[in-house]
Design a protein around this motif. Structure first.
Motif, PDB file in Angstrom:
ATOM      1  N   GLY A  22       0.816  -1.215   0.000  1.00 41.09           N
ATOM      2  CA  GLY A  22       0.000   0.000   0.000  1.00 41.09           C
ATOM      3  C   GLY A  22       0.844   1.258   0.000  1.00 41.09           C
ATOM      4  N   SER A  24       2.500   4.557  -1.118  1.00 40.02           N
ATOM      5  CA  SER A  24       1.892   5.564  -1.979  1.00 40.02           C
ATOM      6  C   SER A  24       2.935   6.524  -2.542  1.00 40.02           C
ATOM      7  N   ASN A  49       2.511  -1.887  -4.711  1.00 41.65           N
ATOM      8  CA  ASN A  49       1.351  -1.080  -5.092  1.00 41.65           C
ATOM      9  C   ASN A  49       1.031  -1.416  -6.549  1.00 41.65           C
ATOM     10  N   ARG A  78      -3.152  -0.549   4.357  1.00 39.17           N
ATOM     11  CA  ARG A  78      -4.405  -0.865   3.683  1.00 39.17           C
ATOM     12  C   ARG A  78      -5.496  -0.934   4.743  1.00 39.17           C
ATOM     13  N   GLN A  82      -8.936  -5.520   4.591  1.00 37.48           N
ATOM     14  CA  GLN A  82      -8.084  -6.156   3.577  1.00 37.48           C
ATOM     15  C   GLN A  82      -6.905  -6.925   4.188  1.00 37.48           C
ATOM     16  N   THR A  83      -6.687  -6.752   5.473  1.00 39.46           N
ATOM     17  CA  THR A  83      -5.478  -7.322   6.073  1.00 39.46           C
ATOM     18  C   THR A  83      -5.463  -8.845   6.209  1.00 39.46           C
TER      19      THR A  83
END
Length: 142
Positions: A22, A24, A49, A78, A82-83
């Motif tokens: 995740g 960014s 990502n 995240r 979603q983990t």
């Protein structure tokens, strides 16, 4: 110090590479700021990502399975829901530690990680913990 503090200190001292799920490219996001800070302090960052090609001057991998080397510490930016899937992917990739950033918690992810023998931290920020414990990583000179 608590058992959690001991585990956090062990993770920050023993892992020199952090694989960031995740990560960014947007400097306004914690998912950019935190790994950039850790990189600046000497940790190697492997960004994961599916939407970009380079972050922090490093190649970006689409998934944990795409990382072409052994994964150790997986740091997650995240949503909590979603983990569990990320925990499964971390186990499949051979990770040995799973860290969910501040505000991210999952009992299911904890169960998946711990049942596979991974060290597990949730709802903690790498920057806050690194500063609190005063742990500095020095990169070896090439």
């Amino acid at each position: 110090m608590t058992a959690t503090d001991d585990l956090i200190e062990k993770i920050l001292r023993e892992y020199d590479t952090i694989t960031v799920v995740g990560a960014s490219a947007d400097p306004a996001k914690a998912a950019h700021d935190v790994p950039a800070y850790m990189q600046h302090r000497g940790w190697r960052i492997i960004p994961v990502n599916p939407h970009t090609d380079r972050i922090f001057g490093e190649p970006v991998y689409r998934t944990l399975a795409d990382v072409p080397e052994q994964v150790g510490l997986v740091d997650v930016f995240r949503p909590s829901e979603q983990t569990p899937e990320i925990a499964r992917q971390a186990v499949a990739a051979g990770a040995t530690a799973l860290w969910l950033q501040l505000g991210i918690r999952s009992e299911e992810a904890r169960e998946i990680a711990e049942s596979a023998g991974l060290a597990y931290i949730e709802d903690r920020c790498l920057i806050i913990e690194q500063k609190r414990l005063r742990i500095v990583r020095r990169r070896a000179e090439a």
